[in-house]
Scaffold this active site. Structure first.
Site, short mmCIF file in Angstrom:
data_model
loop_
_atom_site.label_atom_id
_atom_site.label_comp_id
_atom_site.label_asym_id
_atom_site.label_seq_id
_atom_site.Cartn_x
_atom_site.Cartn_y
_atom_site.Cartn_z
N HIS A 1 0.48 -1.44 0.25
CA HIS A 1 -0.03 -0.23 -0.20
C HIS A 1 1.01 1.22 -0.43
O HIS A 1 2.20 1.61 0.93
CB HIS A 1 -1.02 0.07 0.83
CG HIS A 1 -1.43 -0.97 1.03
ND1 HIS A 1 -2.16 -2.32 2.48
CD2 HIS A 1 -2.06 -1.98 0.41
CE1 HIS A 1 -2.85 -2.63 2.21
NE2 HIS A 1 -3.15 -2.59 1.14
N LYS B 1 6.31 6.10 6.57
CA LYS B 1 5.52 5.46 7.47
C LYS B 1 6.97 5.44 8.93
O LYS B 1 7.72 4.99 7.79
CB LYS B 1 4.91 4.42 6.79
CG LYS B 1 3.59 4.65 6.63
CD LYS B 1 2.99 3.98 5.95
CE LYS B 1 1.78 3.95 4.83
NZ LYS B 1 1.24 2.57 4.54
N TYR C 1 2.57 1.63 13.39
CA TYR C 1 3.18 3.14 12.61
C TYR C 1 2.21 4.48 12.23
O TYR C 1 1.63 4.27 12.66
CB TYR C 1 2.94 2.25 11.54
CG TYR C 1 1.88 1.90 10.71
CD1 TYR C 1 0.89 2.96 9.55
CD2 TYR C 1 1.19 0.82 10.92
CE1 TYR C 1 -0.26 2.44 8.46
CE2 TYR C 1 0.02 0.05 10.51
CZ TYR C 1 -0.59 0.80 9.11
OH TYR C 1 -2.01 0.70 8.54
N LYS D 1 -9.08 -6.35 -1.33
CA LYS D 1 -8.55 -5.41 -2.60
C LYS D 1 -7.18 -5.80 -3.05
O LYS D 1 -6.20 -5.52 -3.59
CB LYS D 1 -8.53 -3.84 -1.97
CG LYS D 1 -7.68 -3.78 -0.78
CD LYS D 1 -7.32 -2.41 -0.60
CE LYS D 1 -6.31 -1.64 1.05
NZ LYS D 1 -6.64 -0.26 1.31
N ASP D 2 -6.36 -6.79 -1.70
CA ASP D 2 -4.55 -6.43 -1.76
C ASP D 2 -4.68 -7.98 -3.13
O ASP D 2 -3.50 -7.62 -3.92
CB ASP D 2 -4.02 -6.76 -0.65
CG ASP D 2 -3.87 -5.93 0.20
OD1 ASP D 2 -4.19 -5.14 -0.30
OD2 ASP D 2 -3.66 -5.74 1.52
#
Length: 185
Positions: A64, A74, A134, A171-172
């Site tokens: 992502h 991040k 994160y 979605k991945d």
């Protein structure tokens, strides 16, 4: 110095190792200090959001990223369990476009990974469970989301052998290959 910074094969992606003070009672570490981090890396960062995920063995999250004007840096770490963490250069203008680096982050090694804007990020859980934290330099903006396939042969990430199929979000699983993915200029 309270932290050690080690560049990876992608020089903008950094391994961050805070100083850990341990004894028979346990340990203490300063997991984030803006002044020390910025001084050690030459960055001027401001984090605006903290995220926490818990996942079981074999869960793979990513790859992502968010595009401009909502691109995110991040700073990631694993506070229980273990993950194999990956960053992929998504900047077409970079000599490292499409290249990746992976680092094992565990509760025991207390390593962190700095992933600057312009890079995709993902991880797979290699322990029974993992808690993953994160900090981000930008707010979540769904309209700016980008995703690239975790198993794109052009990128060629060498994920650890799990002894099972990776568990993916829809979605991945449907993410585009690098050739079709939205990228940074």
């Amino acid at each position: 110095m309270m932290i050690t910074i080690t560049p990876t094969a992608l020089p903008e992606v950094l391994i961050v190792e805070p100083k850990v003070f341990g004894d028979a009672r346990g340990f203490f570490t300063e997991s984030w200090n803006e002044e020390r981090f910025n001084q050690a890396t030459g960055n001027t960062l401001r984090f605006v959001q903290d995220n926490h995920s818990r996942s079981g063995r074999g869960v793979l999250r990513g790859l992502h990223y968010q595009l401009h004007p909502h691109a995110q840096g991040k700073l990631v770490r694993c506070v229980s369990g273990a993950v194999f963490d990956v960053a992929v250069d998504m900047r077409r203008s970079s000599a490292n476009f499409g290249r990746w680096v992976g680092v094992e982050l565990t509760a025991e090694n207390q390593k962190q990974l700095w992933i600057p804007p312009g890079f995709a990020h993902g991880f797979v859980v290699v322990s029974e469970t993992a808690d993953f934290l994160y900090k981000t330099t930008g707010y979540y903006a769904p309209q700016a989301e980008g995703c690239v396939r975790w198993d794109d042969p052009t990128i060629g990430i060498e994920w650890p052998e799990l002894g099972m199929a990776a568990l993916l979000a829809e979605k991945d699983a449907k993410a585009p290959l690098l050739a079709e993915a939205k990228t940074f200029d």
